[in-house]
Design a protein around this motif. Structure first.
Motif, short mmCIF file in Angstrom:
data_model
loop_
_atom_site.label_atom_id
_atom_site.label_comp_id
_atom_site.label_asym_id
_atom_site.label_seq_id
_atom_site.Cartn_x
_atom_site.Cartn_y
_atom_site.Cartn_z
N GLY A 80 0.82 -1.02 -0.12
CA GLY A 80 0.02 0.07 -0.11
C GLY A 80 0.85 1.19 0.05
N PHE A 81 1.89 1.07 0.72
CA PHE A 81 2.83 2.54 0.87
C PHE A 81 3.49 2.59 -0.48
CE2 PHE A 81 2.82 1.85 5.64
CZ PHE A 81 1.82 2.83 5.69
N GLY A 82 3.85 1.51 -1.06
CA GLY A 82 4.62 1.60 -2.12
C GLY A 82 3.86 2.07 -3.45
N GLU A 83 2.57 2.12 -3.43
CA GLU A 83 1.72 2.57 -4.47
C GLU A 83 1.92 4.37 -4.46
OE1 GLU A 83 -0.45 1.37 -6.62
OE2 GLU A 83 0.40 -0.41 -6.19
N TYR A 84 2.49 4.69 -3.52
CA TYR A 84 2.49 6.30 -3.17
C TYR A 84 4.03 6.58 -3.41
CZ TYR A 84 -2.29 5.79 -2.03
OH TYR A 84 -3.62 5.49 -2.11
N LEU A 85 4.78 5.66 -3.53
CA LEU A 85 6.25 6.22 -3.57
C LEU A 85 6.59 7.53 -4.67
CD1 LEU A 85 8.32 2.90 -2.98
CD2 LEU A 85 7.96 4.99 -1.22
N LYS A 86 5.92 7.38 -6.08
CA LYS A 86 6.41 8.15 -6.81
C LYS A 86 6.04 9.79 -6.39
CE LYS A 86 5.80 8.75 -11.75
NZ LYS A 86 5.02 8.34 -12.84
N ASP A 87 5.00 9.68 -5.51
CA ASP A 87 4.47 10.96 -5.12
C ASP A 87 4.76 11.40 -3.87
OD1 ASP A 87 3.17 11.44 -7.68
OD2 ASP A 87 1.51 10.55 -6.68
N ALA A 93 10.58 5.14 3.87
CA ALA A 93 10.85 4.65 5.08
C ALA A 93 9.81 3.72 5.65
CB ALA A 93 10.92 5.89 6.09
N LEU A 94 8.65 3.90 5.37
CA LEU A 94 7.47 2.91 6.07
C LEU A 94 7.76 1.58 5.03
CD1 LEU A 94 4.66 5.31 6.37
CD2 LEU A 94 5.79 4.40 8.15
N VAL A 95 7.96 1.53 3.81
CA VAL A 95 8.03 0.53 3.05
C VAL A 95 9.32 -0.39 3.55
CG1 VAL A 95 8.64 -0.33 0.71
CG2 VAL A 95 6.95 1.40 1.03
N LEU A 96 10.34 0.34 3.87
CA LEU A 96 11.53 -0.54 4.34
C LEU A 96 11.44 -1.17 5.60
CD1 LEU A 96 14.59 1.93 3.31
CD2 LEU A 96 13.85 -0.12 2.32
N LEU A 97 10.51 -0.38 6.49
CA LEU A 97 10.14 -0.89 7.92
C LEU A 97 9.32 -2.29 7.56
CD1 LEU A 97 10.12 -0.25 10.95
CD2 LEU A 97 7.90 0.99 10.59
N CYS A 98 8.24 -2.10 6.79
CA CYS A 98 7.74 -3.43 6.47
C CYS A 98 8.49 -4.41 5.98
CB CYS A 98 6.48 -2.90 5.25
SG CYS A 98 5.24 -1.77 6.01
N VAL A 99 9.36 -4.09 5.03
CA VAL A 99 10.33 -5.27 4.49
C VAL A 99 11.15 -5.77 5.80
CG1 VAL A 99 12.61 -5.49 3.08
CG2 VAL A 99 10.43 -4.19 2.08
N ALA A 100 11.76 -5.02 6.54
CA ALA A 100 12.46 -5.49 7.70
C ALA A 100 11.56 -6.13 8.72
CB ALA A 100 12.95 -4.24 8.50
N SER A 101 10.33 -6.10 8.93
CA SER A 101 9.57 -6.78 9.66
C SER A 101 9.36 -8.09 9.15
CB SER A 101 8.30 -5.86 10.05
OG SER A 101 8.37 -4.70 10.72
N VAL A 102 9.04 -8.15 7.99
CA VAL A 102 8.89 -9.28 6.92
C VAL A 102 9.96 -10.16 7.18
CG1 VAL A 102 8.10 -10.49 4.87
CG2 VAL A 102 6.80 -8.49 5.74
N VAL A 103 11.40 -9.59 6.84
CA VAL A 103 12.47 -10.23 6.68
C VAL A 103 12.69 -10.93 8.16
CG1 VAL A 103 14.82 -10.19 6.56
CG2 VAL A 103 13.32 -9.18 4.64
#
Length: 144
Positions: A80-87, A93-103
């Motif tokens: 969901g956060f990744g959808e808005y990265l362009k704008d 930072a929130l996308v990376l937080l999600c990725v770190a949590s999943v890893v």
């Protein structure tokens, strides 16, 4: 206190922080003043944030059932956060937080820590041990 692996700590901390972010987003949505629509969106965001926090608490308590919701909710939020990265570049930072949590939650050391509390199903309950929740609904001894 039991030592927890790094992956479990990262997953729980990241997910709890993400849950707090969603609760803050809920407050911002309610305060935006768009009437009932803002209130409904705010309630939805708050509920999702509380689900994130609840799954982080469950994993911190080494509950295996909480692993799936934690991974799924983080993946949904990350996409969901990744959808808005362009704008909105700050959402990286929130996308990376999600990725770190999943890893962190799929790390082998986290899996071992969560499985250490799971009992094999083929071992019978020792005499005098408390019954499981299912055992309360099933007769264990035949009555004449």
């Amino acid at each position: 206190m039991q030592n927890r692996p790094w992956g479990l700590i990262v997953a729980c901390a990241g997910t709890a922080l993400l849950g707090l972010v969603f609760v803050v987003f809920a407050g911002v949505s309610v305060a935006s003043g768009h009437g009932i629509f803002s209130l409904q969106i705010g309630l939805l965001l708050a509920a999702f944030g509380l689900l994130l926090i609840g799954s982080a608490i469950g994993v911190w308590q080494l509950r295996m059932w909480a692993r799936g919701p934690l991974a799924a909710f983080n993946l949904m939020a990350g996409f969901g956060f990744g959808e808005y990265l362009k704008d909105q570049v700050w959402m990286l930072a929130l996308v990376l937080l999600c990725v770190a949590s999943v890893v962190g939650i799929v790390a082998p050391s986290t899996t071992r820590a969560l499985q250490s509390r799971v009992k094999p199903a083929d071992q019978p309950r020792p005499p005098g041990a408390p019954r499981t929740w299912l055992g309360r609904f099933v007769r264990t001894q035949k009555t004449p």
